[in-house]
Design a protein around this motif. Structure first.
Motif, PDB file in Angstrom:
ATOM      1  N   TYR A   5       0.863  -1.186   0.000  1.00 21.13           N
ATOM      2  CA  TYR A   5       0.000   0.000   0.000  1.00 21.13           C
ATOM      3  C   TYR A   5       0.893   1.226   0.000  1.00 21.13           C
ATOM      4  CZ  TYR A   5      -3.092   3.738   1.430  1.00 21.13           C
ATOM      5  OH  TYR A   5      -3.783   4.927   1.469  1.00 21.13           O
ATOM      6  N   MET A   6       0.541   2.212  -0.829  1.00 19.37           N
ATOM      7  CA  MET A   6       1.301   3.457  -0.882  1.00 19.37           C
ATOM      8  C   MET A   6       0.337   4.637  -0.997  1.00 19.37           C
ATOM      9  SD  MET A   6       2.995   2.808  -4.637  1.00 19.37           S
ATOM     10  CE  MET A   6       1.992   2.543  -6.101  1.00 19.37           C
ATOM     11  N   GLY A  48      -8.343   3.278  -1.826  1.00 17.08           N
ATOM     12  CA  GLY A  48      -7.247   2.348  -2.071  1.00 17.08           C
ATOM     13  C   GLY A  48      -6.912   1.535  -0.838  1.00 17.08           C
ATOM     14  N   LEU A  49      -6.876   2.191   0.315  1.00 19.61           N
ATOM     15  CA  LEU A  49      -6.588   1.480   1.559  1.00 19.61           C
ATOM     16  C   LEU A  49      -7.706   0.502   1.898  1.00 19.61           C
ATOM     17  CD1 LEU A  49      -4.876   1.001   4.061  1.00 19.61           C
ATOM     18  CD2 LEU A  49      -6.022   2.947   5.155  1.00 19.61           C
ATOM     19  N   LEU A  53      -7.120  -3.474   2.379  1.00 22.49           N
ATOM     20  CA  LEU A  53      -7.449  -4.208   3.608  1.00 22.49           C
ATOM     21  C   LEU A  53      -8.445  -5.334   3.320  1.00 22.49           C
ATOM     22  CD1 LEU A  53      -7.776  -1.216   6.121  1.00 22.49           C
ATOM     23  CD2 LEU A  53      -5.838  -2.772   5.822  1.00 22.49           C
ATOM     24  N   LYS A  54      -9.359  -5.075   2.388  1.00 18.58           N
ATOM     25  CA  LYS A  54     -10.356  -6.082   2.040  1.00 18.58           C
ATOM     26  C   LYS A  54      -9.711  -7.262   1.303  1.00 18.58           C
ATOM     27  CE  LYS A  54     -14.338  -4.459   0.966  1.00 18.58           C
ATOM     28  NZ  LYS A  54     -15.493  -3.825   0.268  1.00 18.58           N
ATOM     29  N   ASP A  83      -6.282  -4.766  13.924  1.00 21.17           N
ATOM     30  CA  ASP A  83      -7.250  -5.421  13.036  1.00 21.17           C
ATOM     31  C   ASP A  83      -6.544  -6.418  12.120  1.00 21.17           C
ATOM     32  OD1 ASP A  83      -9.297  -3.976  14.146  1.00 21.17           O
ATOM     33  OD2 ASP A  83      -9.384  -2.476  12.537  1.00 21.17           O
ATOM     34  N   LEU A  84      -5.359  -6.035  11.632  1.00 20.77           N
ATOM     35  CA  LEU A  84      -4.590  -6.946  10.783  1.00 20.77           C
ATOM     36  C   LEU A  84      -4.203  -8.202  11.560  1.00 20.77           C
ATOM     37  CD1 LEU A  84      -2.174  -4.422   8.979  1.00 20.77           C
ATOM     38  CD2 LEU A  84      -4.188  -5.539   8.012  1.00 20.77           C
TER      39      LEU A  84
END
Length: 206
Positions: A5-6, A48-49, A53-54, A83-84
């Motif tokens: 992710y960026m 995007g995030l 995450l999904k 959460d991760l």
């Protein structure tokens, strides 16, 4: 699987994703598994995030260039990583102050646990300062919370006006700068005092 992710803060072309993308590639992240946002770190709307995450599955590792690319603030960052962890997804940070974070390793988990402890400590300090401030204000004769909109003077004016048949409630509310609901909590249609109105007069005497 490694998922990247960026994020850059501006979408006007003054900042690009190239540096982050190159770093993610060197870390082994496939271009097809890289998600991005062109938005401020404080923006709640980061599609995007959310997509990233999904897409994460148990056993995956989320790779970011720096910690500040992921979280709006320390609390949001801690919550995201927790959460991760609940999904059995790791986090790896490539550079910056968070470069020691790699929750797929024992040392990395320890570093993040320290971050989480600092965040909790910060919350406790803020809560303690708030309680101390309220206590100090009460000791000086002030209570916390917003200043009441209906002062004693406004209550008396409302009493006098509401007792007159020609009074228009909407115009009175505008003059007093209060809502109709606030007015009626203090003074009845015939100008009689109500509970909140009596309390306002008591405060002025106190």
């Amino acid at each position: 699987m490694l998922v990247g992710y960026m994020r850059v803060s501006k979408s006007d072309g003054t900042q690009t994703l190239n540096l982050q993308q190159d770093a993610l590639r060197l870390a082994g992240v496939d271009d097809r598994a890289i998600y991005d946002d062109l938005a401020s770190g404080r923006a709640d709307d980061r599609p995007g995030l959310q997509a990233c995450l999904k897409a994460l599955r148990p056993g995956d590792t989320l790779v970011v260039w720096k910690l500040d690319r992921l979280g709006r603030n320390l609390r949001h960052l801690i919550n995201t990583v927790q959460d991760l962890a609940a999904k059995d997804v790791g986090l790896r940070v490539l550079t910056g102050h968070g470069a020691a974070v790699d929750t797929t390793t024992a040392p990395g988990k320890l570093v993040f646990a320290i971050f989480a402890a600092l965040a909790e400590f910060e919350r406790e300090l803020i809560s303690e300062r708030t309680r101390a401030g309220i206590a100090a204000a009460r000791a000086r004769g002030r209570s916390g919370g917003r200043k009441p909109k209906m002062t004693a003077a406004k209550v008396r004016l409302a009493q006098a006006a509401m007792g007159k048949p020609e009074t228009k409630v909407a115009a009175l509310c505008r003059e007093l700068e209060v809502s109709r609901q606030t007015l009626y909590r203090h003074v009845g249609p015939g100008g009689e005092l109500r509970k909140d109105g009596r309390a306002a007069l008591e405060r002025s005497r106190g």
